[in-house]
Design an enzyme around this catalytic site. Sequence first.
Site, PDB file in Angstrom:
ATOM      1  N   ALA A  89     -25.583 131.996 -38.617  1.00  0.00           N
ATOM      2  CA  ALA A  89     -25.876 133.155 -37.776  1.00  0.00           C
ATOM      3  C   ALA A  89     -26.736 132.757 -36.583  1.00  0.00           C
ATOM      4  O   ALA A  89     -27.440 131.749 -36.611  1.00  0.00           O
ATOM      5  CB  ALA A  89     -26.590 134.227 -38.597  1.00  0.00           C
ATOM      6  N   GLY A 139     -24.497 130.633 -42.973  1.00  0.00           N
ATOM      7  CA  GLY A 139     -23.182 131.259 -43.020  1.00  0.00           C
ATOM      8  C   GLY A 139     -22.047 130.267 -42.856  1.00  0.00           C
ATOM      9  O   GLY A 139     -20.940 130.488 -43.364  1.00  0.00           O
ATOM     10  N   GLU A 142     -21.334 129.180 -46.187  1.00  0.00           N
ATOM     11  CA  GLU A 142     -20.683 130.265 -46.918  1.00  0.00           C
ATOM     12  C   GLU A 142     -19.195 130.339 -46.569  1.00  0.00           C
ATOM     13  O   GLU A 142     -18.363 130.641 -47.434  1.00  0.00           O
ATOM     14  CB  GLU A 142     -21.391 131.592 -46.641  1.00  0.00           C
ATOM     15  CG  GLU A 142     -22.816 131.630 -47.184  1.00  0.00           C
ATOM     16  CD  GLU A 142     -23.434 133.013 -47.170  1.00  0.00           C
ATOM     17  OE1 GLU A 142     -23.195 133.779 -48.113  1.00  0.00           O
ATOM     18  OE2 GLU A 142     -24.148 133.321 -46.196  1.00  0.00           O
ATOM     19  N   GLU A 162     -31.420 129.890 -46.093  1.00  0.00           N
ATOM     20  CA  GLU A 162     -31.862 131.253 -45.799  1.00  0.00           C
ATOM     21  C   GLU A 162     -33.259 131.570 -46.324  1.00  0.00           C
ATOM     22  O   GLU A 162     -34.058 132.236 -45.646  1.00  0.00           O
ATOM     23  CB  GLU A 162     -30.844 132.257 -46.367  1.00  0.00           C
ATOM     24  CG  GLU A 162     -29.586 132.424 -45.518  1.00  0.00           C
ATOM     25  CD  GLU A 162     -28.530 131.370 -45.784  1.00  0.00           C
ATOM     26  OE1 GLU A 162     -27.407 131.513 -45.283  1.00  0.00           O
ATOM     27  OE2 GLU A 162     -28.828 130.374 -46.485  1.00  0.00           O
TER      28      GLU A 162
END
Length: 294
Positions: A89, A139, A142, A162
């Site tokens: 992000a 992300g 992910e 995170e």
Amino acid sequence: MRGPDRQLLTVHATTIAEMYSPPPHSEQLIVSFPDEHVMLLTLNRPKSRNAMTPQMQRDLETVLDWFSEESGLWVAIVTGAGKLFCAGADLVEWNKDQQSGKIEEQERLTANRNGFGSISRRQLIKPLIAAVNGGAHGGGTEIVLNCDLVVAGEDAKFALPEVKRGVVAGAGGIPRLFQIAGHHIAAEMLLTGKTVSASEAHKRFGFVNKVVPSSEVVLEAIRVAQSIVANSPDAVQCTKHALLLSQKYNPKEAFLKSTFSAESNRVYKGGNIKEGLKAFIEKRSPAWKNPSKL
């Protein structure tokens, strides 16, 4: 792949590209077709380490929705331009939202049905391959965890950092890493926010299939895609659907739901099963046809 092979692949890709008309998208995403039935998506913000933006998210959503319905495309590869696959992000923008009081994080996460980059929670019945150059953070990892096969460069690094920033890997990465690596190994990466090498992700965490020289990442991913495309697309998509069901249900339920699914019906009542068996008897390579619409 040697120089001449790369040149042939480029010429071949140019010819194939004329067969497809992907939907409009911004310059933040490059869409190409390196081989027959194969789509290559390249995240294209190299100066920002391919950090996700709302525009890139929309581009991926639009193109992957189109890919899902395009019968002539059987496999997709996702990679990143420049030195990094995806940095996750945009924390600068996220900080602005938090400081300004925009804190509807839970609603935003659940409303985004396909997850980070429109990939991290997407239930796609066509195979998706991650070609990881440089590494993936947050992300970006992910996204990798929800791909079916992962090819990584020798220098690639992976992290879910995170917790170091006071946030959570909430786009689907936690349950996926748990399913792949088990509780204790997943906890080591998630609770410490540690960075792991491509070799460790391959041998210990289990979410990287192949580690190759950095210059060969995309080419190796294309080779993997070619090995999938050599098989019946009906059978491949039915098998992928069964894998997705196995994430949700116990073995008996997954078996029954897969056996009586639309994907299974298409396999057993379609033309490719006849072609595959006939080709085996006649000792020749099968000539697969595009799957019919479900």
